[in-house]
Design a protein around this motif. Structure first.
Motif, mmCIF file in Angstrom:
data_model
loop_
_atom_site.group_PDB
_atom_site.id
_atom_site.type_symbol
_atom_site.label_atom_id
_atom_site.label_comp_id
_atom_site.label_asym_id
_atom_site.label_seq_id
_atom_site.Cartn_x
_atom_site.Cartn_y
_atom_site.Cartn_z
ATOM 1 N N ALA A 95 7.270 -30.488 16.292
ATOM 2 C CA ALA A 95 8.623 -29.839 16.091
ATOM 3 C C ALA A 95 9.228 -29.107 17.611
ATOM 4 O O ALA A 95 10.335 -29.600 17.732
ATOM 5 C CB ALA A 95 8.436 -28.484 15.218
ATOM 6 N N ALA A 101 16.469 -29.546 18.183
ATOM 7 C CA ALA A 101 17.714 -29.686 18.916
ATOM 8 C C ALA A 101 18.715 -28.202 19.259
ATOM 9 O O ALA A 101 19.625 -28.408 19.660
ATOM 10 C CB ALA A 101 18.594 -30.525 17.737
ATOM 11 N N ASN A 102 18.019 -27.348 18.690
ATOM 12 C CA ASN A 102 18.786 -26.107 18.820
ATOM 13 C C ASN A 102 18.219 -25.470 20.213
ATOM 14 O O ASN A 102 17.577 -25.806 21.070
ATOM 15 C CB ASN A 102 17.994 -25.100 17.828
ATOM 16 C CG ASN A 102 18.851 -23.948 17.526
ATOM 17 O OD1 ASN A 102 20.109 -23.872 18.023
ATOM 18 N ND2 ASN A 102 18.384 -22.633 17.249
ATOM 19 N N VAL A 119 17.310 -22.666 21.061
ATOM 20 C CA VAL A 119 15.753 -21.964 21.071
ATOM 21 C C VAL A 119 15.266 -22.373 19.847
ATOM 22 O O VAL A 119 15.747 -22.656 18.854
ATOM 23 C CB VAL A 119 16.169 -20.342 20.848
ATOM 24 C CG1 VAL A 119 16.523 -19.705 22.053
ATOM 25 C CG2 VAL A 119 16.982 -19.812 19.683
ATOM 26 N N CYS A 138 12.800 -21.586 14.184
ATOM 27 C CA CYS A 138 13.340 -21.979 12.820
ATOM 28 C C CYS A 138 13.846 -21.167 11.624
ATOM 29 O O CYS A 138 12.915 -20.781 10.815
ATOM 30 C CB CYS A 138 12.373 -23.144 12.289
ATOM 31 S SG CYS A 138 11.558 -24.283 13.551
ATOM 32 N N CYS A 155 19.745 -20.951 13.791
ATOM 33 C CA CYS A 155 19.626 -22.266 13.949
ATOM 34 C C CYS A 155 20.576 -23.246 12.815
ATOM 35 O O CYS A 155 20.197 -22.977 11.854
ATOM 36 C CB CYS A 155 18.124 -23.026 13.920
ATOM 37 S SG CYS A 155 18.178 -24.725 13.992
ATOM 38 N N ILE A 215 19.125 -26.067 10.608
ATOM 39 C CA ILE A 215 18.225 -25.801 9.363
ATOM 40 C C ILE A 215 19.256 -25.257 8.431
ATOM 41 O O ILE A 215 18.676 -25.240 7.090
ATOM 42 C CB ILE A 215 17.039 -25.029 9.757
ATOM 43 C CG1 ILE A 215 15.772 -25.453 8.846
ATOM 44 C CG2 ILE A 215 17.235 -23.559 9.918
ATOM 45 C CD1 ILE A 215 15.411 -26.786 8.759
#
Ligand code: SF4
Length: 801
Positions: free
Chosen positions: A286, A291-292, A294, A297, A302, A305
């Motif tokens: 992960a 792609a974020n 930071v 999740c 983010c 998500i």
């Protein structure tokens, strides 16, 4: 859903009958894994309340019925959340949770949740059959996790309509099965057009392919020891693909290092190029797929998500990606990021429809991160598992099952919440103090010292630990809800981290078996050491259609069969010879040096001398493998006058650094002496073809470092089968030696010398573990302190032939 073709029976849960619903949901603000936990907690709470208040309420009421349709038997099963069995009629309730603002919850109409309605109606139908026509009333109870509000909705139950719906679903399922059957036939035809060409046909490789084909055909497991150069990746993949492709089965190829995945990719490439319609998904961790900005999740942090499920279903991303047969991580990343969808979640979603998944062991075996989309279904008997470099699974398996609680972690949290007066923190504090009390009241036995550390044996009172966990869990759930209401989002939330630590700890503590030993490290760590992962690994593997476990060496086979948990009645073993001419290499054991810990210091100069003398015999690259970084550094101190470029492996080196070193070896500008550790990035799963290495020197068997944990293993296996030293130290240590030696000869034309330095190599406990194919002819392995002469005559012989 499971289908038994032999007697045309289909087993399915009520959930398998439901149509997926694409519905815009409100942003939940809960981290995804916790959403399910909160839902279950709310459901259990409602069930318990109802049980207390209404004596006639039965929660988790199991129901199952069978129906005949079009020559098939459909066996349906499920559990109703609640049943009131009244005198003349029954009432059933399905309890569901939602996350809505208070006003939206008050306004909601139950028609917004057609899947909930279908579920309760199917239960009503099954139960009515079971109770032979008694009148049934159905209700949906919705709980809002935001404010605990509850609403109950009556659902119109019309038996005839539900029956029609049920049989329509049966028809749909049968149509899908027929489509799958046609697809299978098409694939059988397709398969005939694909050339499964091996780059070099070697008899060992063919032998392995036959064994793999027979194993998958007969649903058996296979352990293969396939020496370097066998071409084991293709030998496992080709027959498994041929079987799976036409039978609708799927493959899961797991590795312990990402470099092995590159070999799978290379092996698959020519097949996919020919048009083999075998969808392959590569899973990457992960953190590396993030792609974020930071890696956190959470929907609040983010955008990738937020509303993920609905946005994924509504996008055409799945179809877009399914157009490619090879889904490499970069491809998934680019496509997912373009839709602002989490690339990691997309890769997991795509894996469900894949024919071949390639990823780390964790996705199958780690109880914390295994692929829930696949294993939560319990039935994964359509999958064939291939485990590469399977010798690594022993240590990995123990690691998965050895949890620890750090006193400092609990103490820090207490310090954090002590001054907070809000009830929610006080509750957390209660849970934390109970955990601390249990840590304080551990009865410490013995007083054992290892490497300056002090350890104690402890008895765990499992019931008390479970109660402490439940106390903390209840407080933690309240805390989560509190955070949602107050819109508090914490990155790296320590309360959450401790929750997962405790959960794993209590799960393992429940396993009261002898293989799990709790102990206390005086540095403030309570740990459960798993000494034997075989039961857990074996249970996971038994669910697969077949398991093919392979490695350059799985010697001794009975050891790996045992510790990896293979079911002996369902498993075969195959030991292959090296495919390369034995006369191209010379193996010399130099027994005149002790490499034991106590003698090492005085022998560093002697070992350095042997290395220098070997290297001076012939110019070229040499690889020297040691059991530890310390050993590397100390011997290096005496290699100062060597006229050869030296590269020393450091603990911080990553795969990118390894590529640099390989380039250096390949370039051949000047001869290189690589000093590395066994079991590391330079000694396994790597090719040093041609002149990249003309000699391998192994200094000492790579016995695992003596530690309290290792000593527990030794005790356990001594008690179990009187083989403590072998299982804890010698077998894993010699495996690393054989892996390291395997780096030398990678092709039929490679030539070189192998030196095993250390008196233990000449002793039976170690010597008898050398692979049979090292000992084909007399003198194949020479034990001598006159190593210079032996090396010289080897090179002379090669020069004169
Ligand atoms: S992009 Fe995916 S991996 Fe990265 S923070 Fe968002 S949810 Fe997590």
């Amino acid at each position: 859903m499971a289908v038994r073709i032999e007697d045309q029976t289909i087993y399915l849960g009520v959930r398998d009958l439901l149509q997926p619903v694409y519905r815009q949901q409100m942003l939940s603000s809960f981290p995804l894994p916790q959403r399910g936990m909160l839902g279950r907690e709310a459901q259990t709470r409602v069930q318990k309340q109802k049980e207390r208040r209404f004596g006639l309420f039965h929660s988790e009421y199991a129901v199952s019925r069978s129906y005949a349709y079009e020559g098939y038997t459909f066996h349906i099963y499920g559990r109703i959340d609640g049943v009131y069995n009244l005198k003349n009629r029954v009432e059933i309730e399905e309890i569901k949770s939602v996350i809505l603002q208070a006003v939206e919850f008050r306004r909601l109409k139950i028609e917004q949740y057609p899947e909930f309605i279908e579920q309760v109606l199917f239960y009503a139908y099954l139960l009515q059959d079971e109770l032979q026509g008694k009148e049934v009333a159905a209700y949906l109870v919705l709980v809002n996790l935001i404010n605990d509000a509850r609403r109950t909705f009556p659902v119109d139950y019309n038996r005839l309509q539900v029956e029609r719906l049920l049989f329509r679903r049966f028809a749909h399922i049968l149509a899908n099965l027929q489509r799958e059957q046609q697809e299978r036939l098409r694939r059988e035809d397709e398969l005939k057009k694909i050339r499964f060409t091996l780059p070099e046909k070697r008899p060992q490789q063919k032998k392995m392919m036959r064994a793999v084909a027979s194993s998958v055909e007969q649903k058996r497991h296979l352990l293969v020891s396939a020496p370097t150069g066998t071409g084991k990746t293709a030998a496992a993949l080709f027959p498994a693909i041929q079987y799976a492709y036409s039978r609708g089965k799927k493959l899961f190829f797991v590795t312990s290092k990402t470099t092995q995945q590159a070999i799978v990719q290379e092996t698959m490439y020519p097949l996919l190029e020919q048009g083999l319609d075998f969808h392959t998904v590569y899973l990457r961790a992960a953190e590396k797929m993030c792609a974020n900005k930071v890696f956190f999740c959470h929907e609040a942090f983010c955008p990738y998500i937020a509303d993920y499920r609905d946005r994924f279903l509504q996008s055409n991303l799945q179809a877009e990606l399914e157009a490619h047969t090879a889904l490499l991580p970069d491809r998934i990343y680019d496509a997912a990021a373009a839709h602002t969808l989490c690339p990691f979640e997309v890769s997991l979603d795509m894996s469900l429809s894949a024919d071949l998944i390639i990823g780390d062991y964790n996705y199958v075996f780690d109880p914390g991160v295994y692929l829930r989309r696949l294993f939560a279904r319990k039935d994964y008997s359509d999958w064939i598992l291939i485990i590469d470099e399977a010798h690594n699974l022993y240590d990995r398996g123990m690691g998965y099952l050895s949890p620890e609680i750090r006193r400092e972690q609990v103490q820090n949290l207490i310090g954090l919440y002590e001054d907070k007066e809000t009830k929610v923190y006080q509750k957390l504090l209660q849970g934390l103090k109970e955990i601390m009390r249990l840590l304080d009241s551990l009865e410490l036995e013995g007083d054992i010292h290892f490497a300056g550390q002090q350890y104690f044996k402890v008895e765990l009172n499992t019931r008390q630990w479970e109660e402490a966990f439940l106390l903390y869990e209840a407080a933690f759930v309240r805390y989560l809800i509190h955070n949602v209401k107050k819109r508090i989002v914490l990155m790296e939330d320590p309360a959450e981290k401790l929750y997962y630590v405790l959960r794993r700890f209590v799960q393992i503590a429940r396993l009261k078996e002898r293989a799990f030993v709790p102990f206390y490290d005086a540095a403030g760590i309570l740990k459960i050491q798993c000494c034997d992962p075989s039961d857990y690994l074996g249970r996971r593997m038994e669910g697969f259609h077949s398991v093919i476990a392979m490695s350059a060496t799985l010697d001794p086979m009975p050891f790996y069969l045992d510790v990896l948990g293979f079911n002996a009645e369902r498993s075969d073993v195959l030991q292959l010879d090296s495919p390369f001419p034995a006369e191209n290499r010379k193996i010399i054991i130099v027994p005149g040096v002790s490499t034991r810990y106590k003698d090492r210091m005085q022998n560093y100069p002697k070992i350095a001398e042997i290395i220098k003398n070997t290297v001076r015999q012939r110019k070229g690259n040499y690889l020297v493998f040691f059991p530890s970084y310390d050993f590397v550094q100390n011997v290096n101190l005496f290699l100062g006058d060597l006229n050869q470029k030296k590269i020393l492996q450091k603990p911080s080196m990553k795969e990118e650094d390894r590529e640099q070193v390989l380039l250096e070896l390949k370039r051949g500008n000047e001869p290189v002496l690589l000093l590395a550790v066994m079991g590391g990035i330079f000694s396994e799963g790597i090719d040093y073809s041609g002149d990249m290495a003309i000699g391998v020197i192994v200094v000492s068997p790579a016995l695992p470092k003596i530690s309290y944990e290792r000593e527990l293993l030794r005790e356990y296996y001594d008690e179990k089968q009187d083989q403590g030293m072998e299982y804890a130290y010698i077998y894993p240590g010699m495996n690393k030696v054989i892996q390291a030696v395997g780096r030398l000869i990678r092709s039929a034309t490679d030539k070189g010398v192998v030196l095993l330095i250390g008196e233990r190599f000449a002793r039976d406990e170690y010597n008898l573990l050398l692979p049979d194919y090292w000992l084909h002819g007399s003198g194949d392995v020479e034990i001598t302190n006159e190593y210079k002469e032996a090396i010289r005559s080897f090179w002379n012989r090669l020069d004169n032939t």
